[in-house]
Design an enzyme around this catalytic site. Structure first.
Site, PDB file in Angstrom:
ATOM      1  N   CYS A 149     -30.159   2.337 -52.593  1.00  0.00           N
ATOM      2  CA  CYS A 149     -30.614   1.922 -51.420  1.00  0.00           C
ATOM      3  C   CYS A 149     -30.719   0.511 -51.399  1.00  0.00           C
ATOM      4  O   CYS A 149     -31.328   0.093 -52.262  1.00  0.00           O
ATOM      5  CB  CYS A 149     -32.044   2.558 -51.138  1.00  0.00           C
ATOM      6  SG  CYS A 149     -32.881   2.129 -49.658  1.00  0.00           S
TER       7      CYS A 149
ATOM      8  N   CYS B 227     -26.115  -1.107 -46.202  1.00  0.00           N
ATOM      9  CA  CYS B 227     -27.028   0.121 -46.259  1.00  0.00           C
ATOM     10  C   CYS B 227     -26.045   1.183 -46.652  1.00  0.00           C
ATOM     11  O   CYS B 227     -25.102   1.281 -46.134  1.00  0.00           O
ATOM     12  CB  CYS B 227     -27.425   0.279 -45.118  1.00  0.00           C
ATOM     13  SG  CYS B 227     -28.419   1.859 -44.665  1.00  0.00           S
TER      14      CYS B 227
HETATM   15  N1  DGL Z   1     -30.108   3.669 -47.307  1.00  0.00           N
HETATM   16  C1  DGL Z   1     -30.755   2.493 -47.355  1.00  0.00           C
HETATM   17  C2  DGL Z   1     -30.213   1.205 -47.806  1.00  0.00           C
HETATM   18  O1  DGL Z   1     -29.277   1.397 -48.510  1.00  0.00           O
HETATM   19  C3  DGL Z   1     -31.814   2.219 -45.866  1.00  0.00           C
HETATM   20  C4  DGL Z   1     -32.093   3.123 -44.987  1.00  0.00           C
HETATM   21  C5  DGL Z   1     -33.434   3.129 -44.455  1.00  0.00           C
HETATM   22  O2  DGL Z   1     -33.813   2.534 -43.820  1.00  0.00           O
HETATM   23  O3  DGL Z   1     -34.246   3.899 -45.207  1.00  0.00           O
HETATM   24  O4  DGL Z   1     -30.768   0.244 -47.272  1.00  0.00           O
END
Ligand code: DGL
Length: 271
Positions: free
Chosen positions: A73, A187
């Site tokens: 993330c 993301c």
């Molecule tokens: N998957 C997360 C990232 O890589 C973000 C998604 C969220 O807003 O929780 O930033």
């Protein structure tokens, strides 16, 4: 000896990283945890998010005793890697915006970074631009909607083209006869929408997904010891809800089964 990896994200988007890790480490035991009780992370204030993620990952380390942890993330990694590394001696691999490869790849000199608002505003992200993209014009495009849209798409729900296009359109710049030619998927949810982006793009661009590079890094850090065994693992949602049926083939492909018993974690103190 088997190798146990904890792969953590705010939601199901981190599975884009998990599937590359599975290719690189076919025999690893993978514990995937989606913090859906606190999703999305993108709009949380920094301090509250950092405290929440560090506390949650600490509980997961206590429960699963992994050999290495992957924070799949960007929104969390750009904030929590230093406090996690200060607290634990385990290897942590993070996911941060792939600004360096994008700056190396662009021919037009116009690069966009699609991310959550959290990632877009981080000093960490600005530092990457200053360090690696000094000669390139980088546009940061933050979105609150794109990660939830990706989750809806992954659950097999209908997602309007117009809703997706509204989020990616600002990534397409024209300047002095030049056009954006490189867009960073900063993301981990976004690679699941890349075919939709491709269908909607106003002109051709290279979408940069760092997941294969992250998987290579995990393999280097964790070693190849587990490659002889078949894929195993479990996937958890911090809310305790069941996994959406549409995700069953993806989880099966990763060799992970919905985890039992469910996780019992304190409810997130969302600010
Ligand atoms: N998957 C997360 C990232 O890589 C973000 C998604 C969220 O807003 O929780 O930033």
């Amino acid at each position: 000896m088997s190798l146990r990896l904890l792969v953590f994200d705010s939601g199901i988007g981190g599975l884009s990283v998990a599937r590359e890790i599975r290719k690189a480490l076919p025999g690893a035991e993978m514990i995937y945890v989606a913090d859906d009780a606190a999703f999305p992370y993108g709009d949380w204030p920094d301090m509250a998010l950092s405290d929440h993620v560090v506390a949650t990952v600490a509980r997961l380390i206590g429960r699963f005793a992994p050999d290495a942890v992957v924070i799949a993330c960007n929104t969390a990694s750009t904030l929590v890697l230093p406090p996690l590394r200060a607290q634990f001696t385990l290897p942590f691999v993070g996911t941060v915006p792939a600004i360096k490869p994008a700056a190396e790849h662009t021919r037009s000199g116009l690069v966009s970074v699609l991310a959550t608002f959290g990632t877009m505003q981080r000093d960490y992200t600005r530092g990457l631009i200053a360090q690696f993209a000094g000669n390139v014009h980088v546009r940061l495009v933050g979105s609150s909607h794109l990660a939830p849209l990706a989750e809806a798409h992954m659950r097999g729900e209908a997602v309007d083209d117009a809703a997706i296009f509204a989020e990616i359109e600002p990534a397409f710049m024209e300047r002095d006869g030049r056009r954006t030619d490189t867009v960073v998927l900063a993301c981990t949810h976004y690679p699941f929408l890349v075919e939709r982006f491709e269908a909607l793009k106003p002109w051709a661009v290279e979408w940069v997904d760092p997941a294969p590079a992250i998987a290579r890094r995990v393999a280097t850090v964790a070693g190849e010891a587990a490659a002889a065994r078949g894929p195993t693992g479990a996937a958890y949602l911090t809310s305790g809800r069941s996994w959406p049926p549409a995700l069953a083939p993806l989880l099966e492909g990763l060799g992970v089964a919905p985890g039992h018993p469910p996780l019992v974690l304190p409810a997130p103190q969302r600010p």
